[in-house]
Design a protein around this motif. Sequence first.
Motif, short mmCIF file in Angstrom:
data_model
loop_
_atom_site.label_atom_id
_atom_site.label_comp_id
_atom_site.label_asym_id
_atom_site.label_seq_id
_atom_site.Cartn_x
_atom_site.Cartn_y
_atom_site.Cartn_z
N THR A 65 83.22 99.81 48.02
CA THR A 65 84.05 99.93 46.83
C THR A 65 84.28 101.41 46.60
OG1 THR A 65 83.10 97.91 45.91
CG2 THR A 65 84.23 99.38 44.38
N ALA A 66 85.54 101.81 46.52
CA ALA A 66 85.87 103.23 46.46
C ALA A 66 86.97 103.51 45.44
CB ALA A 66 86.30 103.72 47.84
N VAL A 67 87.19 104.80 45.19
CA VAL A 67 88.25 105.27 44.30
C VAL A 67 88.98 106.40 45.00
CG1 VAL A 67 88.74 106.49 42.14
CG2 VAL A 67 87.02 104.70 42.17
N VAL A 68 90.31 106.40 44.90
CA VAL A 68 91.11 107.54 45.33
C VAL A 68 91.98 107.95 44.15
CG1 VAL A 68 91.11 107.05 47.80
CG2 VAL A 68 92.90 106.06 46.35
N ALA A 69 92.27 109.25 44.04
CA ALA A 69 93.11 109.75 42.94
C ALA A 69 94.28 110.52 43.53
CB ALA A 69 92.29 110.64 42.02
N TYR A 70 95.48 110.24 43.02
CA TYR A 70 96.68 110.91 43.51
C TYR A 70 97.51 111.43 42.34
CZ TYR A 70 95.97 109.57 48.35
OH TYR A 70 95.46 109.47 49.62
N GLY A 71 98.12 112.60 42.52
CA GLY A 71 98.96 113.22 41.50
C GLY A 71 99.64 114.43 42.12
N PRO A 72 100.26 115.29 41.39
CA PRO A 72 100.50 115.17 39.96
C PRO A 72 101.58 114.13 39.67
CG PRO A 72 101.57 117.14 40.81
CD PRO A 72 100.80 116.53 41.95
N LEU A 73 101.47 113.49 38.51
CA LEU A 73 102.43 112.46 38.13
C LEU A 73 103.32 112.96 37.01
CD1 LEU A 73 100.14 109.29 38.10
CD2 LEU A 73 101.49 110.21 39.99
N ASP A 74 104.59 112.67 37.12
CA ASP A 74 105.57 112.97 36.09
C ASP A 74 105.71 111.73 35.22
OD1 ASP A 74 107.88 113.31 34.56
OD2 ASP A 74 108.98 114.31 36.15
N PRO A 75 105.43 111.82 33.91
CA PRO A 75 105.50 110.64 33.05
C PRO A 75 106.89 110.02 32.97
CG PRO A 75 104.90 112.60 31.79
CD PRO A 75 105.00 113.02 33.21
N GLU A 76 107.91 110.77 33.37
CA GLU A 76 109.28 110.26 33.31
C GLU A 76 109.62 109.38 34.52
OE1 GLU A 76 111.28 110.88 30.65
OE2 GLU A 76 109.55 111.91 29.78
N LEU A 77 108.80 109.41 35.57
CA LEU A 77 109.10 108.67 36.80
C LEU A 77 108.19 107.47 36.97
CD1 LEU A 77 109.53 111.66 39.31
CD2 LEU A 77 111.31 110.46 38.02
N ALA A 78 108.69 106.46 37.66
CA ALA A 78 107.88 105.27 37.98
C ALA A 78 106.92 105.61 39.12
CB ALA A 78 108.79 104.12 38.40
N THR A 79 105.70 105.10 39.03
CA THR A 79 104.68 105.33 40.06
C THR A 79 104.52 104.05 40.86
OG1 THR A 79 103.56 106.87 38.56
CG2 THR A 79 102.31 106.09 40.47
N HIS A 80 104.58 104.18 42.20
CA HIS A 80 104.52 103.01 43.08
C HIS A 80 103.40 103.15 44.11
CE1 HIS A 80 108.57 100.98 42.39
NE2 HIS A 80 108.53 101.97 41.51
N LEU A 81 102.76 102.04 44.41
CA LEU A 81 101.84 101.94 45.54
C LEU A 81 102.65 101.32 46.68
CD1 LEU A 81 98.95 102.02 46.79
CD2 LEU A 81 98.66 99.70 45.91
N GLN A 82 102.78 102.06 47.78
CA GLN A 82 103.63 101.61 48.88
C GLN A 82 102.88 101.60 50.20
OE1 GLN A 82 106.80 104.50 48.62
NE2 GLN A 82 107.97 103.22 47.22
N ALA A 83 103.25 100.66 51.06
CA ALA A 83 102.69 100.62 52.41
C ALA A 83 103.45 101.62 53.27
CB ALA A 83 102.83 99.23 52.99
N ARG A 84 102.71 102.28 54.15
CA ARG A 84 103.35 103.19 55.10
C ARG A 84 103.83 102.36 56.29
NH1 ARG A 84 102.33 108.55 54.03
NH2 ARG A 84 100.53 108.98 52.72
N GLU A 85 105.00 102.71 56.82
CA GLU A 85 105.49 102.04 58.02
C GLU A 85 104.76 102.58 59.22
OE1 GLU A 85 109.71 102.01 58.47
OE2 GLU A 85 110.04 101.31 56.42
#
Length: 195
Positions: A152-172
């Motif tokens: 069980t793990a945690v990853v953190a990603y940013g910086p995030l702009d509150p004006e934009l939608a944040t998506h979790l996407q699969a890499r091709e």
Amino acid sequence: MQLKRTLFAGGLASMLLLAACNGDSTEEAGTEEEKPAEETTGEETSEDGLSYSGVNGDYSFTNFTPVEVPATDAEGNDTTIQAVAAEFEYTNTSERTSTPSEAFSLDLAIRQVSEDGEAPTENYTMDLEDEGEFAEGKAASAELVEPGESATAVVAYGPLDPELATHLQARENPIEETESMDHEIELELAPAEEE
């Protein structure tokens, strides 16, 4: 030199062919259990479970939490940035030992999406506090997981702009066929500060 060009052209053609076929094969390969999970919102994610099977492992997400991570601005001043902490159960389905953080970055990406396209984010996992809510998940994200084992793990990603939608996407993956995924993460981020 000619051989390198031929191999490169062949590899490029294979990538394009796989990308062109990816839309059709995804619909056939997806099961009815997987499709509703991709359409979940942030609240439903923890109840219904959002999962993904990639080349490097299986991921079962339990929570997405907005966090503030320490950073340094252009003038060298201490500040914070907004990021998202993604908590998940990782099962190593590959044939090699890897860390959950490494496997995540190879199979998945957290990006911000706007009308202009996608904006990548950076991995801020090691910038999370050593003591606190995500301490155990942060430590586990850097520990090696043997094939067939889970963590069980945690990853953190940013910086995030509150004006934009944040998506979790699969890499091709141009070499192996993979599931597609584009899941919008529902986050309540603080409004951007006026300069």
